[in-house]
Design an enzyme around this catalytic site. Structure first.
Site, PDB file in Angstrom:
ATOM      1  N   CYS A  11      78.917  54.313  50.553  1.00 53.18           N
ATOM      2  CA  CYS A  11      78.955  52.849  50.374  1.00 53.18           C
ATOM      3  C   CYS A  11      80.342  52.391  49.925  1.00 53.18           C
ATOM      4  O   CYS A  11      80.793  51.324  50.293  1.00 53.18           O
ATOM      5  CB  CYS A  11      77.890  52.408  49.387  1.00 53.18           C
ATOM      6  N   LYS A  71      61.246  56.353  45.738  1.00 54.54           N
ATOM      7  CA  LYS A  71      61.081  56.647  47.159  1.00 54.54           C
ATOM      8  C   LYS A  71      62.402  57.120  47.763  1.00 54.54           C
ATOM      9  O   LYS A  71      63.353  56.349  47.862  1.00 54.54           O
ATOM     10  CB  LYS A  71      60.615  55.405  47.930  1.00 54.54           C
ATOM     11  N   GLU A  88      80.638  46.885  57.945  1.00 53.86           N
ATOM     12  CA  GLU A  88      80.531  48.272  57.508  1.00 53.86           C
ATOM     13  C   GLU A  88      80.123  49.145  58.695  1.00 53.86           C
ATOM     14  O   GLU A  88      79.147  48.844  59.371  1.00 53.86           O
ATOM     15  CB  GLU A  88      79.450  48.322  56.421  1.00 53.86           C
ATOM     16  N   GLU A 147      72.418  47.919  44.690  1.00 51.39           N
ATOM     17  CA  GLU A 147      73.705  48.569  44.994  1.00 51.39           C
ATOM     18  C   GLU A 147      73.770  48.651  46.506  1.00 51.39           C
ATOM     19  O   GLU A 147      73.046  49.433  47.117  1.00 51.39           O
ATOM     20  CB  GLU A 147      73.740  49.955  44.334  1.00 51.39           C
TER      21      GLU A 147
END
Ligand code: NDP
Length: 770
Positions: A297, A190, A391, A263
């Site tokens: 990331c 997806k 983040e 991840e």
């Protein structure tokens, strides 16, 4: 602009990339995209709108796949899997090779579509995303070819559900699909709601490359489609995205038996020492935080700068920021493109506006209207400030200073994340001392954002677990050929009466190198098969777990050498062998068997085996296509707890202990509840064998009471659930507290799997040359 003026101003002109082929591709598909199932596009609907973030224009309409449509895709993958696996590695290699070749032929289309859909500069999609994605398929064509010989003891998992984010749409697809297919799995992938376009071109390429129908399936949609895929009858979920969704997925898959790799996010430190080549470090930082608008990331989003050079460095950085060009992603001379979506832009703006600490500097460069955000630097932050910890996922760099290498390491590791780290110094000794100390899955020395299909990528702590790329990435898409049988449940013997010994010996827990009474003050009688009382075993509780983990965290075992660990394991073997008769009698008395002596000999043997491995389970130097070495270092996973099996009360205790110690981990062993006395006896062997305090702790008592606390404990990195599926589920349901690894063990003689479970690869990149 007249040429004369250009000579005066030396301004860049525009260098627009042609978008017509990409737009034509969309038009050829009727302006609508939808699922690719069983080798064909299903009729698409206009449920969701895909936009070009740089202009806001509609690119295409997209189907929001329902649960039933996801189920259909999974069924198609399930039906295709046996033949795909049986086809063999060589046949799969040819298909992967064809995919790589065709992607290469369509590289420009893929790059243009990626920039249209995601907003990233064409320079990046053309030179980084697409070539790396292609390289992944070439590399894994090789892994497919080699699988029968190099991985002969491993087989495919089955059907893999794969969920990817919007920041590197085709690259993430390649990272997921290439290893899965190479190992003989089929997939349902997806893509992210914002960026499905290149996945659709890839689907087209699959049909051209001769990928058998059902081997690759792609379902379009939003988070609900992803959630449906997580719930579907797949054998594995591979997820890249936010830590919050990763946590939900870990909870949703608990007890399902689905293999899982995550991840997740990061807040990666970028450390610059005072002896660094400052201009190179500034240029590296441009790549670290403004590559892909900081939506990476592993972005080097936390600058840690040596105090002595901080002012100079910040000034040079600001001067460089002012020269960055922001604008149309399809302009080949643009450095910073569009943010992926207005919602993401709002999140970045909100985080920066809410910050009141430090000084904020926005690049003095023209910023177009719309989904654009200027390169931003926030200096003078405290390590605990929100923006140093959270983040941002945008082009915003935060900065703080340090004075000594030790302080740099401390600040760098002061994070819930552990994905990547960069360090700059001209002193190779310093670099190689610091790199192993950083809690991160990837470390770049005097470089940043280096990636390759041969080198593993992935994180630790709340950045997730599992590696993508290289030999280590294949583990996550294969399993041992021999399935592990579910351990039989044992009912404790009951009885009554006094102990046969005339002197009462009270067994204790073993915590922090000492015999310890259980915190709760309770113990349980242990009876033999004829109802005779053999002794009492303490009942550990939550606080005993706390004490044991504290002792583990303080023990420093991970810093010891393989040689020392081998010596201690040999010493344990020596001392256990000297007590063979005593342990054999204890085992026979507890279990009613006559195989005690055999079990003790097997336990001594396993100690010898892992002593042998302690200085031989090595990393690799990866062959990467650039002037760099990528060292794949095996690092201990950290603090482990094990729920030991009842099958062999001593061997089932010694095996996880030896494997954990061999690979540099500390361990808390929750002994077999019906047969705990061999474990409490074993604590005397530990005392006599120079095992440092806290490296091994032994708890006894009902495992069902301990399992939830192990699962939830924030100080444990891993729980090995070796006593059955029921308790595995208990642990998995709580493991998302700190994104803990949960492992269900391997066959006694499958040493590779035990050693792998005790280690994770850290990739250290060191470029060379002037
Ligand atoms: P998400 O984690 O929400 O999305 C990642 C993928 O998971 C997408 O395909 C998404 O679908 C899908 N998804 C969303 N919800 C679920 C669910 N409940 N079950 C299964 N799949 C789900 O990240 P976002 O795209 O929303 O980004 C939010 C934040 O995540 C960013 O600000 C950033 O901090 C972080 N992030 C981290 C990335 C990384 O590489 N580590 C990459 C991207 C984001 P859909 O997109 O269709 O909603």
């Amino acid at each position: 602009m007249p040429i004369e003026t250009i000579f005066d101003t030396m301004e860049y002109g525009t260098a627009p990339e042609d978008r017509s082929v990409a737009l034509q591709w969309i038009a050829n598909h009727g302006g609508l995209i939808g699922p690719y199932v069983n080798g064909a596009f299903a009729p698409a609907r206009d449920d969701l709108t895909i936009r070009n973030p740089a202009t806001g224009e509609k690119l295409a309409g997209m189907t929001l796949c329902t649960k039933d449509e996801v189920t259909e895709a999974v069924q198609s993958a399930r039906a295709a899997q046996p033949d795909w696996q049986k086809a063999g590695g060589a046949a799969r290699a040819r298909v992967l090779y064809a995919l790589a070749r065709l992607m290469q032929k369509h590289a420009r289309l893929l790059a243009v579509m990626e920039s249209l859909d995601n907003g990233k500069p064409i320079r990046e999609s053309r030179d980084i995303d697409i070539p790396l994605a292609i390289r992944h398929f070439y590399h894994h064509a090789g892994h497919a070819q080699l699988m029968p010989s190099a991985l002969s003891d491993r087989v495919a998992l089955g059907v893999c559900g794969q969920i990817i984010p919007w920041n590197f749409p085709l690259l993430m697809l390649a990272w997921k699909i290439a290893p899965a297919l190479a190992m003989g799995n089929t997939v349902v992938l997806k893509p992210a709601e914002y960026t499905p376009m290149t996945a659709m071109i890839f689907a087209d390429i699959c049909s051209q490359a001769g990928v058998p129908p059902g081997v690759v399936n792609i379902v379009t949609g939003d988070g609900s489609t992803g959630a449906a895929l997580v719930d579907a009858t797949v054998d594995k979920i591979a997820f890249t995205g936010s830590t919050s969704v990763g946590r939900q997925i870990q909870e949703a898959t608990a007890g399902s038996g689905k293999s899982l790799t995550l991840e997740l996010g990061g807040k990666s430190p970028y450390i610059v020492f005072d002896d660094a080549d400052i201009d190179s470090a500034v240029e590296g930082l441009v790549d670290a935080i403004w590559f892909n608008q900081g939506q990476v990331c592993c972005a080097g989003s936390r600058l840690l700068i040596h105090e002595a050079i901080a002012d100079d460095f910040h000034n040079r950085l600001k001067a460089r920021m002012d020269k960055l060009r922001i604008g149309d992603p399809l302009d080949k001379s643009i450095d910073v493109g569009a943010i992926v979506d207005p919602i993401q832009l709002q999140q970045i703006q909100a985080l920066v506006q809410a910050n009141t600490a430090g000084q904020t500097y926005h690049a003095q460069t023209p910023v177009p209207e719309g989904c654009f955000y200027p390169p931003t630097l926030i200096t003078g932050l405290h390590p605990a400030d929100t923006l140093m910890q959270e983040e941002i996922f945008g082009p915003v760099l935060v900065s703080t200073t340090f004075r000594t290498p030790a302080e740099a390491v401390e600040i760098a590791n002061n994070s819930k994340y552990g994905l990547a780290a960069t360090l700059w110094t001209e002193n190779i000794n310093l670099a190689l001392e610091i790199a192993p100390k950083l809690v991160a899955g990837v470390v770049w020395v005097n470089a940043t954002n280096l990636f390759d299909a041969a080198a593993g990528f992935g994180g630790t702590r709340e950045s997730g677990f599992g590696r993508e790329g290289g030999w280590e990435g294949l583990q996550a898409y294969s399993k041992p050929r021999q399935p592990l049988p579910e351990p039989a449940q044992v009912t404790p013997f009951t009885g009554q009466g006094a102990a046969a010994d005339d002197i009462d010996r009270t067994a204790k827990l073993f915590i922090g190198g000492k015999q310890a009474r259980p915190d709760g003050g309770y113990s349980q009688a242990i009876f033999g098969p004829k109802g005779q009382l053999l002794g009492h075993a303490p009942i550990a509780n939550r606080k005993d777990i706390r004490n044991a983990v504290q002792a583990q965290l303080a023990c420093g075992w991970g810093k010891t050498t393989g040689h020392l660990r081998a010596q201690i394991l040999y010493y344990l073997a020596e001392n256990l062998a000297a007590q063979t008769n005593r342990f054999a009698e204890r085992l026979d008395a507890m279990t009613g068997s006559t195989t005690g002596a055999e079990e003790v000999r097997a336990a001594v043997d396993i100690l010898f085996t892992y002593a042998a491995w302690a200085d031989k389970f090595e990393g690799r130097a990866k062959s990467v296509p650039m002037r760099a070495v990528a060292l794949a270092m095996r690092e201990p996973v950290g603090t482990i707890a094990a729920l030991c099996s009842d099958q062999h009360p001593l061997l089932g205790l010694v095996t996880p202990m030896a494997a954990a110690l061999c690979t540099g981990n500390s361990i808390t062993l929750c002994a077999s509840a019906p047969f705990p006395l061999a474990a409490t006896d074993f604590s005397h062997i530990l005392e006599a064998s120079d095992v440092p305090a806290g490296v091994v702790n032994i708890l006894t008592g009902p495992q069902a009471d301990l399992a939830p606390h192990l699962g939830a404990h924030m100080g444990l990195d891993t729980v090995w659930c070796l006593s059955g599926a029921e308790l595995t589920q208990e642990v998995q349901a709580r493991a998302s507290s700190n994104i803990k690894r949960v492992w269900q063990g391997a066959a006694q003689d499958d040493h590779d799997s035990w050693l792998d479970a005790g280690t994770e690869i850290k990739t250290i990149w060191i470029p060379y040359g002037e």
